[in-house]
Design a protein around this motif. Structure first.
Motif, PDB file in Angstrom:
ATOM      1  N   SER A   1      -8.306  -6.703 -14.319  1.00 20.59           N
ATOM      2  CA  SER A   1      -7.787  -7.380 -13.092  1.00 20.59           C
ATOM      3  C   SER A   1      -9.094  -7.997 -12.013  1.00 20.59           C
ATOM      4  O   SER A   1     -10.302  -7.459 -12.089  1.00 20.59           O
ATOM      5  N   ILE A   2      -8.593  -8.936 -11.374  1.00 20.10           N
ATOM      6  CA  ILE A   2      -9.362  -9.388 -10.467  1.00 20.10           C
ATOM      7  C   ILE A   2      -9.182  -8.793  -9.123  1.00 20.10           C
ATOM      8  O   ILE A   2      -7.949  -8.895  -8.557  1.00 20.10           O
ATOM      9  N   ILE A   3     -10.179  -8.467  -8.464  1.00 22.13           N
ATOM     10  CA  ILE A   3      -9.859  -7.845  -6.895  1.00 22.13           C
ATOM     11  C   ILE A   3     -10.355  -9.037  -5.899  1.00 22.13           C
ATOM     12  O   ILE A   3     -11.532  -9.274  -6.083  1.00 22.13           O
ATOM     13  N   LEU A   4      -9.631  -9.082  -5.006  1.00 21.64           N
ATOM     14  CA  LEU A   4      -9.659 -10.278  -3.946  1.00 21.64           C
ATOM     15  C   LEU A   4     -10.657  -9.913  -2.903  1.00 21.64           C
ATOM     16  O   LEU A   4     -10.649 -10.885  -1.746  1.00 21.64           O
ATOM     17  N   GLY A   5     -11.140  -8.993  -2.924  1.00 23.73           N
ATOM     18  CA  GLY A   5     -11.705  -8.312  -1.565  1.00 23.73           C
ATOM     19  C   GLY A   5     -11.967  -6.949  -1.576  1.00 23.73           C
ATOM     20  O   GLY A   5     -11.624  -6.548  -2.446  1.00 23.73           O
ATOM     21  N   GLY A   6     -12.663  -6.654  -0.376  1.00 19.63           N
ATOM     22  CA  GLY A   6     -12.837  -5.347  -0.182  1.00 19.63           C
ATOM     23  C   GLY A   6     -11.862  -4.487   0.218  1.00 19.63           C
ATOM     24  O   GLY A   6     -10.877  -5.049   0.487  1.00 19.63           O
ATOM     25  N   ILE A   7     -11.878  -3.283   0.323  1.00 20.27           N
ATOM     26  CA  ILE A   7     -10.850  -2.199   1.022  1.00 20.27           C
ATOM     27  C   ILE A   7     -10.885  -2.359   2.322  1.00 20.27           C
ATOM     28  O   ILE A   7     -12.015  -2.550   3.247  1.00 20.27           O
ATOM     29  N   VAL A   8      -9.526  -2.733   3.198  1.00 14.99           N
ATOM     30  CA  VAL A   8      -9.489  -2.955   4.515  1.00 14.99           C
ATOM     31  C   VAL A   8      -8.229  -2.338   4.805  1.00 14.99           C
ATOM     32  O   VAL A   8      -7.033  -1.885   4.005  1.00 14.99           O
ATOM     33  N   PRO A   9      -8.101  -1.835   6.254  1.00 19.64           N
ATOM     34  CA  PRO A   9      -6.991  -1.060   6.749  1.00 19.64           C
ATOM     35  C   PRO A   9      -5.738  -2.094   6.694  1.00 19.64           C
ATOM     36  O   PRO A   9      -5.813  -3.119   7.325  1.00 19.64           O
ATOM     37  N   GLY A  10      -4.735  -1.423   6.056  1.00 19.43           N
ATOM     38  CA  GLY A  10      -3.474  -2.335   6.295  1.00 19.43           C
ATOM     39  C   GLY A  10      -2.592  -2.259   7.416  1.00 19.43           C
ATOM     40  O   GLY A  10      -1.988  -1.130   7.629  1.00 19.43           O
ATOM     41  N   ALA A  11      -2.558  -3.297   8.338  1.00 16.32           N
ATOM     42  CA  ALA A  11      -1.989  -3.113   9.496  1.00 16.32           C
ATOM     43  C   ALA A  11      -0.460  -2.818   9.423  1.00 16.32           C
ATOM     44  O   ALA A  11       0.314  -2.152  10.225  1.00 16.32           O
ATOM     45  N   GLY A  12       0.199  -3.205   8.335  1.00 18.56           N
ATOM     46  CA  GLY A  12       1.505  -3.057   8.003  1.00 18.56           C
ATOM     47  C   GLY A  12       1.591  -1.898   7.313  1.00 18.56           C
ATOM     48  O   GLY A  12       2.811  -1.639   6.678  1.00 18.56           O
ATOM     49  N   HIS A  13       0.627  -1.289   7.115  1.00 16.74           N
ATOM     50  CA  HIS A  13       0.856   0.069   5.926  1.00 16.74           C
ATOM     51  C   HIS A  13       0.156   1.406   6.764  1.00 16.74           C
ATOM     52  O   HIS A  13      -0.415   1.856   6.451  1.00 16.74           O
ATOM     53  N   SER A  14       0.300   1.386   7.998  1.00 25.33           N
ATOM     54  CA  SER A  14      -0.053   2.569   8.769  1.00 25.33           C
ATOM     55  C   SER A  14      -1.518   2.627   8.808  1.00 25.33           C
ATOM     56  O   SER A  14      -2.449   3.706   8.691  1.00 25.33           O
ATOM     57  N   ASN A  15      -2.214   1.399   8.686  1.00 20.53           N
ATOM     58  CA  ASN A  15      -3.867   1.366   8.627  1.00 20.53           C
ATOM     59  C   ASN A  15      -4.295   2.103   7.345  1.00 20.53           C
ATOM     60  O   ASN A  15      -5.475   2.382   7.227  1.00 20.53           O
ATOM     61  N   LEU A  16      -3.647   2.463   6.303  1.00 18.10           N
ATOM     62  CA  LEU A  16      -4.225   3.085   5.189  1.00 18.10           C
ATOM     63  C   LEU A  16      -4.907   1.892   4.443  1.00 18.10           C
ATOM     64  O   LEU A  16      -4.736   0.913   4.579  1.00 18.10           O
ATOM     65  N   PRO A  17      -5.647   2.425   3.723  1.00 16.59           N
ATOM     66  CA  PRO A  17      -6.747   1.374   2.984  1.00 16.59           C
ATOM     67  C   PRO A  17      -5.808   0.614   1.942  1.00 16.59           C
ATOM     68  O   PRO A  17      -5.167   0.896   1.197  1.00 16.59           O
ATOM     69  N   THR A  18      -6.089  -0.767   1.966  1.00 17.68           N
ATOM     70  CA  THR A  18      -5.533  -1.620   0.926  1.00 17.68           C
ATOM     71  C   THR A  18      -6.383  -2.668   0.240  1.00 17.68           C
ATOM     72  O   THR A  18      -7.521  -2.660   0.812  1.00 17.68           O
ATOM     73  N   VAL A  19      -6.175  -3.052  -0.840  1.00 15.71           N
ATOM     74  CA  VAL A  19      -6.928  -4.010  -1.278  1.00 15.71           C
ATOM     75  C   VAL A  19      -6.105  -5.085  -2.287  1.00 15.71           C
ATOM     76  O   VAL A  19      -5.184  -4.881  -2.511  1.00 15.71           O
ATOM     77  N   TRP A  20      -6.581  -6.255  -2.268  1.00 15.91           N
ATOM     78  CA  TRP A  20      -5.890  -7.367  -3.056  1.00 15.91           C
ATOM     79  C   TRP A  20      -6.553  -7.493  -4.398  1.00 15.91           C
ATOM     80  O   TRP A  20      -7.936  -7.675  -4.427  1.00 15.91           O
TER      81      TRP A  20
END
Length: 121
Positions: free
Chosen positions: A102-121
């Protein structure tokens, strides 16, 4: 590794137009206001699909030409963009999916729409 389908992301040109379409056509209802997500250069809104807590529909529109979804919208006109999963440990999940190619499109960031939980694309 435990994972659960959280939402299906749709890139759209106009969140209000598509929200209204999903509400009229599929009886979806908004679960959030339109949320600015500066880490990805988008605005998002979540809709309930009527099947309990998950999965949700996430409507996504770019807020600038530099947005991570602008080229997708220009190339395809919009549509299904991603499936998002909830995982117990994000770093383990990243390593697992990298090992599968799988290709990871960036680093882990807080998801504003996800209660600022860590998210990654």
């Amino acid at each position: 590794m435990e994972l659960k389908l959280d939402h299906i992301g749709f890139v759209v040109k106009d969140i209000v137009k598509f929200r209204d379409y999903y509400m009229a056509t599929f009886s979806c209802r908004p679960l959030s206001a339109v949320i600015d997500e500066p880490a990805h250069g988008v605005q998002i809104q979540f809709l309930d699909t009527g099947h309990g807590e998950m999965p949700l529909i996430e409507l996504i529109t770019p807020t600038s030409e530099k947005s991570k979804v602008t080229k997708f919208l220009q190339k395809t006109g919009g549509g299904i963009h991603h499936l998002a999963y909830e995982v117990n440990e994000i770093n383990d999940a990243i390593e697992h999916y990298k090992s599968l190619g799988s290709i990871i499109l960036g680093g882990i960031v807080p998801g504003a729409g996800h209660s600022n939980l860590p998210t990654v694309w």
